[in-house]
Design a protein around this motif. Structure first.
Motif, PDB file in Angstrom:
ATOM      1  N   HIS A  72       0.868  -1.271   0.159  1.00 50.28           N
ATOM      2  CA  HIS A  72      -0.046  -0.089  -0.125  1.00 50.28           C
ATOM      3  C   HIS A  72       0.803   1.199   0.033  1.00 50.28           C
ATOM      4  N   ALA A  73       0.570   2.242  -0.741  1.00 48.93           N
ATOM      5  CA  ALA A  73       1.407   3.645  -0.755  1.00 48.93           C
ATOM      6  C   ALA A  73       0.240   4.475  -0.319  1.00 48.93           C
ATOM      7  N   THR A 125       5.335  13.954   0.968  1.00 49.59           N
ATOM      8  CA  THR A 125       6.116  12.828   1.264  1.00 49.59           C
ATOM      9  C   THR A 125       4.971  11.425   0.932  1.00 49.59           C
ATOM     10  N   TYR A 126       5.584  10.300   0.838  1.00 54.72           N
ATOM     11  CA  TYR A 126       4.604   9.112   0.853  1.00 54.72           C
ATOM     12  C   TYR A 126       5.161   8.110   1.742  1.00 54.72           C
ATOM     13  N   GLU A 127       4.275   7.312   2.229  1.00 57.39           N
ATOM     14  CA  GLU A 127       4.564   6.285   3.088  1.00 57.39           C
ATOM     15  C   GLU A 127       4.098   4.869   2.144  1.00 57.39           C
ATOM     16  N   VAL A 128       5.143   4.045   2.147  1.00 56.38           N
ATOM     17  CA  VAL A 128       4.749   2.781   1.449  1.00 56.38           C
ATOM     18  C   VAL A 128       4.759   1.403   2.525  1.00 56.38           C
ATOM     19  N   PHE A 129       3.641   0.790   2.538  1.00 57.64           N
ATOM     20  CA  PHE A 129       3.826  -0.358   3.428  1.00 57.64           C
ATOM     21  C   PHE A 129       3.694  -1.459   2.562  1.00 57.64           C
ATOM     22  N   LEU A 130       4.626  -2.521   3.146  1.00 57.34           N
ATOM     23  CA  LEU A 130       4.718  -3.651   2.040  1.00 57.34           C
ATOM     24  C   LEU A 130       4.864  -4.836   2.997  1.00 57.34           C
ATOM     25  N   LEU A 131       4.079  -5.705   2.716  1.00 62.24           N
ATOM     26  CA  LEU A 131       4.086  -6.739   3.591  1.00 62.24           C
ATOM     27  C   LEU A 131       4.438  -8.109   2.875  1.00 62.24           C
ATOM     28  N   SER A 138      -7.140   3.287  -4.216  1.00 59.77           N
ATOM     29  CA  SER A 138      -7.129   3.111  -2.666  1.00 59.77           C
ATOM     30  C   SER A 138      -5.704   4.236  -2.338  1.00 59.77           C
ATOM     31  N   VAL A 139      -4.856   4.191  -3.318  1.00 63.50           N
ATOM     32  CA  VAL A 139      -3.569   5.224  -3.134  1.00 63.50           C
ATOM     33  C   VAL A 139      -3.901   6.529  -2.993  1.00 63.50           C
TER      34      VAL A 139
END
Ligand SMILES: Nc1ncnc2c1ncn2[C@@H]1O[C@H](COP(=O)(O)OP(=O)(O)OP(=O)(O)O)[C@@H](O)[C@H]1O
Length: 790
Positions: free
Chosen positions: A92-93, A102-108, A479-480
């Protein structure tokens, strides 16, 4: 400059990542610009037996850097079902609530409870790895890399190193960190491309693992799978000796492939020989990943877990050439999907070939036998693709091989073992783990090949089901762009509900096509071959490229140029109609991929894709062109002009414009790459070394104009044709004025000495012979016979 990461999540923090709910269990560590956690996820994922996944939270400074993360995610998606690649689960970003822009990226992803390979090695500082352990690790990593190289077009990892291998709970070794992944990079053609590629290499690779063709861009060699093979050779060496082969010698040693084997620990000649062939200076002489795996398996004494997909493709190509009207699916299984025997089929008595051998001091001593892969020998006997067949004779026969100083002493007492975060794998556990090959496992590449073959046309091995019209991952884009609310982040992409081959296939196709198109400069309908023809000077450019090839220009190894230079007689300049084969030693892979690319271009131009990809949707929602994304990730920037007949000039113009921009910064830049250091036992790699080709190109003097004599070079032609051309000697026309010739920047002086001053010659294929050909003769002859064509 990346913004500082916000506070670490407390255990119990809940986050929605794509279609998964994650609950932070524990903060594990920090990467370059990432926090790494273990987290419980729901719904469960097949790659997390205990529902515990790894959550990577990256803060990204800008949209451009987001692209790097996207590329990483895309690559992981393509490889998600390979057993020896860290499995992607979800991502998810979102815009960061902490800092504007700025952005946050979540990587599972799959949680590798065994920690890093480097941590494991640090537990074995005194009791170094045994050969069987080295081979098991090597086999598994090679299978992970094979999954990348098997894609069409292939993905190149570009940052294979000890630090990028993790260990699962079950003790499997898995490749990770796909932030540097790229398509094949063709040789740069001008100063701007040089600078760009050089910068890109500096940014995305690790100094000690860089191959000669990465360091000396003047060699005009593509950066492709063989560059990964080199890095894998360095990795194998380090697994054995806990240091890299070029630690002391630096780039000069890399460029000459000069290194020594330490006396301790002792490994078999076959293992050392494998390192030797993987570290061959000439990429064409290195084995491909299938051959590496075959040799590892042979040393292990087990069946190779992977089919040689290069050979399978070559055979299929051969079949379709022989039976153009018969589709592959109509061919009998044994023909269409040959199982290449990877173990000796003659009672283990395969023919022996000489190989390099090193004595206990690491000095080259004598030729030792090595077993040739049977499959290659029998099925491919006229093509010299097997590096175990074509040993580096130069080296073997050179009497005075410079002896490097003894290898660096390893001060392992100073090493700190990082074991708090990830419990190191117990040696006992390691020994218990089976090294048996996986034939139909989750990540078995042959399964992927077969799955793709079921719906593939004869010319395309990897296509997805063809029935898939909806890709759930498209939810990502929507979603982003949604606002963040209460840390609840909406769907990034689907989890495991999508058929693997379908999802992987569609993403792969998208990524591959775009990477190939943009990174290699090959557009759907304007490949280097076609574009020359489209620009209206096809015949002339054919001669030009032939001239370049003959004059030993740096750009001869560009396969498309090679292709062009083949089609020079009979009045036909079509890519499939050559009668006069001017070639060095096109490897079977190159040959096959050229033909395949040509067919794929044709096929693509006929069909339109119905799959809406996540990134395309994302770009639509966010107002950016998807091509920009790939272009921004491409080391060679190309035109955004969608006109299929985009000219080379236009692309070069764009390139010139783009070259003013600094390359995009990798947000999650490896801390090891950035900071180096010896924080963790075995040294992590540094990037503070400079490329040899890093000279200041802005001050380049006018390139030398080759004399007519130099334009007459030795090339390979078939004997019959060579006689013909010899009998048609014509007066040599005056040389072309200097300003009309292709220019290239001169080599920096430090590259001019020794073997670097002469262009590298490809290995000679046996059925062909070397004669001297005058291009001007050919041109003159052509002009005489087809006056209207020029
Ligand atoms: N899937 C995983 N399972 C367990 N640990 C992991 C996993 N992924 C990463 N780690 C741990 O986190 C560390 C940093 O991860 P990673 O390399 O992906 O982050 P990064 O920000 O890209 O860092 P760098 O760029 O410095 O490599 C790894 O060295 C490893 O110890």
């Amino acid at each position: 400059m990346s913004p500082p990461l916000p506070d670490v999540y407390a255990p119990g923090t809940r986050i929605t990542v794509g279609s998964h709910q994650a609950r932070v269990v524990k903060y594990l560590t920090s990467g370059g610009f990432a926090h790494i956690y273990s987290a419980e996820i729901s719904p469960p994922d097949p790659s997390c037996p205990s529902n515990v996944a790894c959550l990577k939270r990256v803060l990204v400074p800008d949209k451009a850097s987001l692209n790097t993360l996207r590329a990483e995610v895309d690559a992981m998606k393509l490889l998600r079902n390979n057993r020896y690649v860290v499995s992607y689960i979800d991502s998810h970003a979102a815009k960061s609530p902490f800092q504007n822009g700025t952005y946050e990226v979540f990587l599972l992803m799959e949680y590798c409870a065994g920690g890093g390979l480097i941590d494991f090695m640090n537990t074995r500082l005194q009791d170094r790895l045994k050969e069987f352990e080295v081979l098991k690790i090597m086999s598994e990593i090679s299978q992970g890399i094979a999954a990348m190289h098997a894609l069409q077009p292939p993905l190149v990892h570009r940052d294979i190193k000890i630090e990028n291998v993790l260990i699962s709970k079950e003790g499997e070794f898995k490749v990770c960190d796909f932030g540097s992944v790229c398509g094949v990079i063709r040789p740069p053609k001008n100063q701007e491309e040089f600078t760009y590629v050089q910068h890109d290499i500096m940014k995305n690779t690790t100094a000690q693992y860089r191959s000669p063709e990465m360091i000396d861009l003047y060699r005009g060699q593509s950066i492709n799978e063989k560059s990964d093979i080199w890095a894998l050779g360095v990795l194998l060496y380090k697994l054995c000796y806990y240091t890299t082969p070029f630690e002391k010698g630096g780039e000069i040693a890399i460029l000459h492939s000069r290194y020594q084997f330490p006396a301790y620990p002792q490994y078999s000649d076959r293992l050392k020989n494998l390192i030797g062939v993987m570290l061959r200076e000439d990429p064409a002489q290195r084995p491909n990943i299938c051959q590496v795996l075959e040799e590892v398996s042979r040393i292990q004494g087990v069946q190779c877990p992977l089919r040689n997909f290069y050979l399978v493709r070559a055979m299929q190509q051969q079949n379709s050439d022989l039976h153009p009207s018969v589709s592959q699916s109509q061919l009998p299984m044994t023909l269409a999907h040959p199982m290449i025997p990877s173990v000796d089929i003659h009672g283990g008595q395969a023919p022996l070939r000489p190989a390099k051998s090193f004595n206990s001091d690491g000095v080259l001593t004598a030729r030792q036998p090595v077993i040739i892969p049977q499959g290659i020998q029998t099925m491919n006997s006229n093509v010299s693709t097997d590096p175990f067949l074509n040993l580096d004779k130069t080296k073997l026969l050179t009497p005075n091989i410079p002896k490097l100083p003894a290898g660096p002493e390893l001060s392992y007492n100073n090493h700190i073992v990082k074991s708090q975060t990830f419990p190191s794998m117990a040696a006992g556990a390691f020994l218990r783990r089976s090294a048996s090959p996986v034939l139909a496992g989750r990540g078995d590449i042959s399964k992927i090949v077969t799955a793709n073959q079921t719906s593939a046309s004869p010319s395309t091995l990897y296509v997805d089901s063809g029935t898939q019209t909806y890709d759930e991952t498209e939810k990502l884009s929507r979603s982003v762009s949604r606002p963040l609310s209460n840390r609840s982040i909406s769907s990034a992409s689907s989890g495991g509900s999508i058929e693997v081959q379908g999802t992987g296939g569609s993403i792969r196709r998208r990524l591959s096509h775009k990477l190939k198109k943009i990174i290699t400069g090959e557009r759907r309908s304007s490949s280097p071959i076609k574009s020359r023809q489209n620009t209206g000077d096809s015949v002339r450019s054919t001669f030009t490229s032939l001239r370049r090839g003959l004059s030993g220009s740096n750009f001869t190894s560009d396969t498309s140029n090679k292709r062009n230079s083949m089609d020079i007689t009979g009045g036909m300049v079509g890519s499939n109609s050559y009668k006069f084969r001017v070639s060095s030693s096109d490897s079977i892979e190159e040959e096959v991929s050229l033909q395949r690319a040509s067919r794929e271009r044709h096929k693509r131009s006929e069909s339109t894709t119905s799959i809406v990809s996540d990134f395309e949707t994302y770009e639509r929602d966010n107002g950016t062109e998807v091509e920009d994304y790939y272009r921004s990730h491409s080391p060679i920037k190309m035109s955004s002009n969608k006109d299929s007949k985009s000219s080379i000039q236009k692309r070069v113009q764009d390139l010139l414009q783009n070259s003013n921009e600094s390359p995009k910064k990798k947000s999650g830049q490896s801390y090891s790459k950035k900071f180096g250091g010896k924080d963790n036992g075995i040294e992590r790699q540094t990037t503070n070394e400079t490329l040899v080709s890093k000279g200041d190109y802005s001050n380049l003097s006018t390139p030398k104009v080759l004399s007519p004599a130099k334009r007459q070079s030795s090339v390979l032609v078939t004997p019959m044709k060579s006689q013909q051309s010899a009998s048609k000697k014509k007066p040599v026309p005056p040389p072309k004025p200097a300003h009309l010739r292709p220019k290239k920047p001169p080599k920096p002086s430090h590259l001019k000495s020794g073997k670097f001053s002469t262009p590298k010659k490809e290995a000679l294929a046996s059925p062909e012979s070397v004669i001297s050909v005058d291009v001007d003769d050919l041109e003159e002859d052509f002009r005489r016979r087809f006056p209207s064509a020029l």
